[in-house]
Scaffold this motif. Sequence first.
Motif, PDB file in Angstrom:
ATOM      1  N   GLU A  51       1.924  -6.389  17.049  1.00  0.00           N
ATOM      2  CA  GLU A  51       2.046  -6.297  18.673  1.00  0.00           C
ATOM      3  C   GLU A  51       2.405  -7.484  19.290  1.00  0.00           C
ATOM      4  O   GLU A  51       2.616  -7.625  20.671  1.00  0.00           O
ATOM      5  N   ASP A  52       1.939  -8.671  18.752  1.00  0.00           N
ATOM      6  CA  ASP A  52       2.049 -10.006  19.533  1.00  0.00           C
ATOM      7  C   ASP A  52       3.335  -9.930  20.213  1.00  0.00           C
ATOM      8  O   ASP A  52       4.348 -10.100  19.122  1.00  0.00           O
ATOM      9  N   ASP A  53       3.394 -10.238  21.218  1.00  0.00           N
ATOM     10  CA  ASP A  53       4.760 -10.522  21.896  1.00  0.00           C
ATOM     11  C   ASP A  53       4.950 -11.980  22.321  1.00  0.00           C
ATOM     12  O   ASP A  53       5.721 -12.335  23.176  1.00  0.00           O
ATOM     13  N   GLY A  54       4.183 -12.822  21.570  1.00  0.00           N
ATOM     14  CA  GLY A  54       4.427 -14.208  21.774  1.00  0.00           C
ATOM     15  C   GLY A  54       3.344 -15.058  22.730  1.00  0.00           C
ATOM     16  O   GLY A  54       3.507 -16.131  23.090  1.00  0.00           O
ATOM     17  N   SER A  55       2.329 -13.970  23.364  1.00  0.00           N
ATOM     18  CA  SER A  55       1.514 -14.866  24.182  1.00  0.00           C
ATOM     19  C   SER A  55       0.046 -14.663  23.869  1.00  0.00           C
ATOM     20  O   SER A  55      -0.552 -15.381  24.710  1.00  0.00           O
ATOM     21  N   SER A  56       0.159 -14.619  22.497  1.00  0.00           N
ATOM     22  CA  SER A  56      -1.202 -14.952  21.786  1.00  0.00           C
ATOM     23  C   SER A  56      -1.329 -16.443  21.852  1.00  0.00           C
ATOM     24  O   SER A  56      -0.509 -17.083  21.999  1.00  0.00           O
ATOM     25  N   PRO A  57      -2.620 -16.817  22.037  1.00  0.00           N
ATOM     26  CA  PRO A  57      -2.888 -18.454  21.960  1.00  0.00           C
ATOM     27  C   PRO A  57      -2.757 -18.926  20.739  1.00  0.00           C
ATOM     28  O   PRO A  57      -2.971 -20.420  20.618  1.00  0.00           O
ATOM     29  N   TRP A  58      -2.408 -18.448  19.631  1.00  0.00           N
ATOM     30  CA  TRP A  58      -2.351 -18.982  18.534  1.00  0.00           C
ATOM     31  C   TRP A  58      -0.991 -19.534  18.069  1.00  0.00           C
ATOM     32  O   TRP A  58       0.148 -18.623  18.480  1.00  0.00           O
ATOM     33  N   GLN A  59      -0.712 -20.329  17.266  1.00  0.00           N
ATOM     34  CA  GLN A  59       0.578 -20.829  16.889  1.00  0.00           C
ATOM     35  C   GLN A  59       1.226 -19.766  16.177  1.00  0.00           C
ATOM     36  O   GLN A  59       0.519 -18.985  15.191  1.00  0.00           O
ATOM     37  N   GLU A  60       2.549 -19.680  16.156  1.00  0.00           N
ATOM     38  CA  GLU A  60       3.442 -18.425  15.554  1.00  0.00           C
ATOM     39  C   GLU A  60       3.311 -18.812  13.999  1.00  0.00           C
ATOM     40  O   GLU A  60       2.932 -18.018  13.224  1.00  0.00           O
ATOM     41  N   VAL A  61       3.005 -20.142  13.422  1.00  0.00           N
ATOM     42  CA  VAL A  61       2.946 -20.155  12.037  1.00  0.00           C
ATOM     43  C   VAL A  61       1.564 -19.832  11.661  1.00  0.00           C
ATOM     44  O   VAL A  61       1.543 -19.203  10.414  1.00  0.00           O
ATOM     45  N   THR A  62       0.638 -19.895  12.502  1.00  0.00           N
ATOM     46  CA  THR A  62      -0.817 -19.632  12.113  1.00  0.00           C
ATOM     47  C   THR A  62      -0.894 -18.139  11.960  1.00  0.00           C
ATOM     48  O   THR A  62      -1.384 -17.488  11.180  1.00  0.00           O
ATOM     49  N   MET A  63      -0.057 -17.357  12.927  1.00  0.00           N
ATOM     50  CA  MET A  63      -0.142 -15.852  12.872  1.00  0.00           C
ATOM     51  C   MET A  63       0.474 -15.546  11.710  1.00  0.00           C
ATOM     52  O   MET A  63       0.117 -14.409  11.085  1.00  0.00           O
ATOM     53  N   GLU A  64       1.510 -15.921  11.379  1.00  0.00           N
ATOM     54  CA  GLU A  64       2.291 -15.574  10.309  1.00  0.00           C
ATOM     55  C   GLU A  64       1.448 -15.915   8.947  1.00  0.00           C
ATOM     56  O   GLU A  64       1.487 -14.817   8.190  1.00  0.00           O
ATOM     57  N   HIS A  65       0.982 -16.767   8.889  1.00  0.00           N
ATOM     58  CA  HIS A  65       0.051 -16.954   7.511  1.00  0.00           C
ATOM     59  C   HIS A  65      -0.895 -16.119   7.779  1.00  0.00           C
ATOM     60  O   HIS A  65      -1.404 -15.376   6.332  1.00  0.00           O
ATOM     61  N   PHE A  66      -1.561 -15.781   8.742  1.00  0.00           N
ATOM     62  CA  PHE A  66      -2.592 -14.958   8.737  1.00  0.00           C
ATOM     63  C   PHE A  66      -2.108 -13.407   8.215  1.00  0.00           C
ATOM     64  O   PHE A  66      -2.864 -12.937   7.514  1.00  0.00           O
ATOM     65  N   LEU A  67      -1.078 -13.086   8.868  1.00  0.00           N
ATOM     66  CA  LEU A  67      -0.552 -11.786   8.373  1.00  0.00           C
ATOM     67  C   LEU A  67      -0.107 -11.751   6.955  1.00  0.00           C
ATOM     68  O   LEU A  67      -0.186 -10.614   6.400  1.00  0.00           O
ATOM     69  N   ASN A  68       0.459 -12.785   6.613  1.00  0.00           N
ATOM     70  CA  ASN A  68       1.146 -12.964   5.207  1.00  0.00           C
ATOM     71  C   ASN A  68      -0.365 -12.460   4.269  1.00  0.00           C
ATOM     72  O   ASN A  68      -0.264 -11.925   3.375  1.00  0.00           O
ATOM     73  N   VAL A  69      -1.340 -13.170   4.563  1.00  0.00           N
ATOM     74  CA  VAL A  69      -2.483 -13.103   3.686  1.00  0.00           C
ATOM     75  C   VAL A  69      -3.033 -11.763   3.781  1.00  0.00           C
ATOM     76  O   VAL A  69      -3.670 -11.052   2.844  1.00  0.00           O
ATOM     77  N   VAL A  70      -3.432 -11.017   5.206  1.00  0.00           N
ATOM     78  CA  VAL A  70      -3.667  -9.682   5.256  1.00  0.00           C
ATOM     79  C   VAL A  70      -2.950  -8.780   4.354  1.00  0.00           C
ATOM     80  O   VAL A  70      -3.474  -7.819   3.832  1.00  0.00           O
ATOM     81  N   ASN A  71      -1.459  -8.590   4.489  1.00  0.00           N
ATOM     82  CA  ASN A  71      -0.675  -7.887   3.963  1.00  0.00           C
ATOM     83  C   ASN A  71      -0.899  -8.065   2.341  1.00  0.00           C
ATOM     84  O   ASN A  71      -0.800  -7.169   1.542  1.00  0.00           O
ATOM     85  N   LYS A  72      -0.820  -9.346   2.055  1.00  0.00           N
ATOM     86  CA  LYS A  72      -0.706  -9.412   0.607  1.00  0.00           C
ATOM     87  C   LYS A  72      -2.138  -8.844  -0.043  1.00  0.00           C
ATOM     88  O   LYS A  72      -2.250  -8.226  -1.005  1.00  0.00           O
ATOM     89  N   GLN A  73      -3.368  -9.257   0.701  1.00  0.00           N
ATOM     90  CA  GLN A  73      -4.574  -8.407   0.295  1.00  0.00           C
ATOM     91  C   GLN A  73      -4.604  -6.705   0.211  1.00  0.00           C
ATOM     92  O   GLN A  73      -4.709  -6.201  -0.680  1.00  0.00           O
ATOM     93  N   ALA A  74      -3.766  -6.416   1.244  1.00  0.00           N
ATOM     94  CA  ALA A  74      -3.699  -5.048   1.288  1.00  0.00           C
ATOM     95  C   ALA A  74      -3.032  -4.722   0.315  1.00  0.00           C
ATOM     96  O   ALA A  74      -3.291  -3.662  -0.456  1.00  0.00           O
ATOM     97  N   ASP A  75      -1.724  -5.123   0.058  1.00  0.00           N
ATOM     98  CA  ASP A  75      -0.944  -4.772  -1.510  1.00  0.00           C
ATOM     99  C   ASP A  75      -1.458  -4.935  -2.532  1.00  0.00           C
ATOM    100  O   ASP A  75      -1.552  -3.831  -3.397  1.00  0.00           O
ATOM    101  N   GLU A  76      -2.380  -5.694  -3.017  1.00  0.00           N
ATOM    102  CA  GLU A  76      -2.869  -6.034  -4.038  1.00  0.00           C
ATOM    103  C   GLU A  76      -4.191  -5.031  -4.373  1.00  0.00           C
ATOM    104  O   GLU A  76      -4.427  -4.472  -5.326  1.00  0.00           O
ATOM    105  N   LEU A  77      -4.804  -4.739  -2.954  1.00  0.00           N
ATOM    106  CA  LEU A  77      -6.076  -3.844  -3.451  1.00  0.00           C
ATOM    107  C   LEU A  77      -5.176  -2.210  -3.665  1.00  0.00           C
ATOM    108  O   LEU A  77      -6.029  -1.545  -4.158  1.00  0.00           O
ATOM    109  N   GLN A  78      -4.301  -2.165  -2.974  1.00  0.00           N
ATOM    110  CA  GLN A  78      -3.552  -0.758  -2.872  1.00  0.00           C
ATOM    111  C   GLN A  78      -3.161  -0.569  -4.359  1.00  0.00           C
ATOM    112  O   GLN A  78      -3.150   0.598  -4.803  1.00  0.00           O
TER     113      GLN A  78
END
Length: 138
Positions: A51-78
Amino acid sequence: MQAYHYLNQDPEVNIAPFPYPLYHQASGASAEGKLAFTVQVLKEVSALFEEDDGSSPWQEVTMEHFLNVVNKQADELQLCVGNPRRPNRRLHVYFKRLSNSVFGQMGHSAEAWELIRREIKLHLIRADHLVSSLFVSN
Protein backbone atom coordinates in the motif's frame (compact mmCIF):
# COMPACT_ATOMS: atom_id res chain seq x y z
CA MET A 1 -1.67 -13.38 29.64
CA GLN A 2 -3.74 -10.64 28.15
CA ALA A 3 -5.71 -11.39 25.01
CA TYR A 4 -4.98 -8.16 23.19
CA HIS A 5 -2.10 -5.76 23.09
CA TYR A 6 -2.14 -2.19 21.90
CA LEU A 7 1.13 -0.92 20.48
CA ASN A 8 -0.23 2.54 20.00
CA GLN A 9 0.17 4.90 22.94
CA ASP A 10 -1.69 7.78 21.29
CA PRO A 11 -5.28 7.83 22.58
CA GLU A 12 -6.36 9.76 19.49
CA VAL A 13 -5.54 6.83 17.19
CA ASN A 14 -7.44 3.60 17.69
CA ILE A 15 -5.77 0.68 15.96
CA ALA A 16 -6.94 -2.89 15.78
CA PRO A 17 -5.67 -4.91 18.76
CA PHE A 18 -3.06 -7.57 18.07
CA PRO A 19 -4.85 -10.90 17.39
CA TYR A 20 -3.26 -13.06 20.09
CA PRO A 21 -6.27 -15.43 20.10
CA LEU A 22 -5.68 -16.27 16.42
CA TYR A 23 -2.05 -17.12 17.09
CA HIS A 24 -3.07 -19.19 20.11
CA GLN A 25 -5.55 -21.09 17.94
CA ALA A 26 -2.90 -21.60 15.23
CA SER A 27 -0.40 -22.91 17.80
CA GLY A 28 -2.73 -25.85 18.41
CA ALA A 29 -3.11 -26.64 14.72
CA SER A 30 -1.39 -29.39 12.78
CA ALA A 31 2.01 -28.70 11.24
CA GLU A 32 0.30 -27.99 7.94
CA GLY A 33 -2.16 -25.67 9.66
CA LYS A 34 0.67 -23.73 11.34
CA LEU A 35 2.44 -23.34 8.02
CA ALA A 36 -0.74 -22.25 6.23
CA PHE A 37 -1.40 -19.64 8.93
CA THR A 38 2.18 -18.36 8.65
CA VAL A 39 1.90 -18.16 4.86
CA GLN A 40 -1.23 -16.07 5.24
CA VAL A 41 0.47 -13.77 7.76
CA LEU A 42 3.33 -13.21 5.32
CA LYS A 43 0.95 -12.55 2.43
CA GLU A 44 -1.08 -10.11 4.53
CA VAL A 45 2.11 -8.32 5.58
CA SER A 46 3.18 -8.06 1.95
CA ALA A 47 -0.20 -6.68 0.91
CA LEU A 48 -0.08 -4.11 3.70
CA PHE A 49 3.36 -2.86 2.71
CA GLU A 50 2.43 -2.77 -0.95
CA GLU A 51 0.00 0.00 0.00
CA ASP A 52 3.05 2.25 0.30
CA ASP A 53 2.44 5.30 -1.81
CA GLY A 54 6.02 6.47 -1.51
CA SER A 55 5.39 8.26 1.77
CA SER A 56 7.02 5.68 4.03
CA PRO A 57 10.26 6.83 5.63
CA TRP A 58 12.19 3.86 4.21
CA GLN A 59 14.27 3.85 1.07
CA GLU A 60 12.55 2.25 -1.88
CA VAL A 61 15.28 -0.37 -2.30
CA THR A 62 14.94 -1.33 1.37
CA MET A 63 11.19 -1.78 0.98
CA GLU A 64 11.66 -3.82 -2.20
CA HIS A 65 14.21 -6.05 -0.50
CA PHE A 66 11.93 -6.59 2.49
CA LEU A 67 8.96 -7.46 0.26
CA ASN A 68 11.10 -9.81 -1.84
CA VAL A 69 12.18 -11.70 1.29
CA VAL A 70 8.65 -11.85 2.72
CA ASN A 71 7.18 -13.04 -0.59
CA LYS A 72 9.94 -15.61 -1.10
CA GLN A 73 9.36 -17.01 2.39
CA ALA A 74 5.61 -17.18 1.78
CA ASP A 75 6.09 -18.95 -1.56
CA GLU A 76 8.54 -21.48 -0.15
CA LEU A 77 6.42 -22.23 2.91
CA GLN A 78 3.38 -22.59 0.65
CA LEU A 79 5.18 -25.51 -1.02
CA CYS A 80 5.13 -27.31 2.35
CA VAL A 81 1.37 -26.97 2.65
CA GLY A 82 -0.34 -29.82 0.85
CA ASN A 83 -3.74 -28.72 -0.35
CA PRO A 84 -4.47 -25.01 -0.59
CA ARG A 85 -6.40 -23.92 2.46
CA ARG A 86 -9.03 -21.30 2.76
CA PRO A 87 -7.51 -18.19 4.36
CA ASN A 88 -8.38 -17.40 7.94
CA ARG A 89 -11.07 -14.75 7.52
CA ARG A 90 -10.54 -13.23 10.96
CA LEU A 91 -6.83 -12.74 10.25
CA HIS A 92 -7.63 -11.10 6.93
CA VAL A 93 -10.18 -8.80 8.58
CA TYR A 94 -7.64 -7.90 11.27
CA PHE A 95 -5.10 -6.76 8.67
CA LYS A 96 -7.77 -4.77 6.80
CA ARG A 97 -8.80 -3.08 10.04
CA LEU A 98 -5.18 -2.37 10.90
CA SER A 99 -4.64 -0.71 7.55
CA ASN A 100 -7.91 1.21 7.64
CA SER A 101 -7.49 2.37 11.22
CA VAL A 102 -3.87 3.49 11.00
CA PHE A 103 -3.81 4.92 7.49
CA GLY A 104 -7.39 6.15 7.75
CA GLN A 105 -6.66 8.15 10.89
CA MET A 106 -3.05 9.14 10.28
CA GLY A 107 -2.70 9.06 6.52
CA HIS A 108 0.48 7.49 5.21
CA SER A 109 2.64 9.61 7.52
CA ALA A 110 5.98 8.54 8.94
CA GLU A 111 4.26 8.07 12.32
CA ALA A 112 1.65 5.78 10.74
CA TRP A 113 4.34 3.69 9.09
CA GLU A 114 6.19 3.43 12.41
CA LEU A 115 3.04 2.04 14.05
CA ILE A 116 2.68 -0.44 11.19
CA ARG A 117 6.36 -1.41 11.43
CA ARG A 118 6.09 -2.16 15.15
CA GLU A 119 2.90 -4.17 14.67
CA ILE A 120 4.39 -6.17 11.78
CA LYS A 121 7.55 -6.84 13.75
CA LEU A 122 5.40 -8.49 16.41
CA HIS A 123 3.63 -10.55 13.74
CA LEU A 124 6.91 -11.74 12.28
CA ILE A 125 8.19 -12.72 15.73
CA ARG A 126 4.98 -14.64 16.49
CA ALA A 127 5.01 -16.33 13.07
CA ASP A 128 8.64 -17.33 13.63
CA HIS A 129 7.71 -18.90 16.99
CA LEU A 130 4.85 -20.73 15.33
CA VAL A 131 7.07 -22.26 12.65
CA SER A 132 9.93 -22.87 15.07
CA SER A 133 7.61 -24.95 17.23
CA LEU A 134 7.61 -27.52 14.42
CA PHE A 135 11.30 -28.17 14.99
CA VAL A 136 11.25 -28.72 18.74
CA SER A 137 12.46 -32.23 19.42
CA ASN A 138 10.70 -34.32 22.04
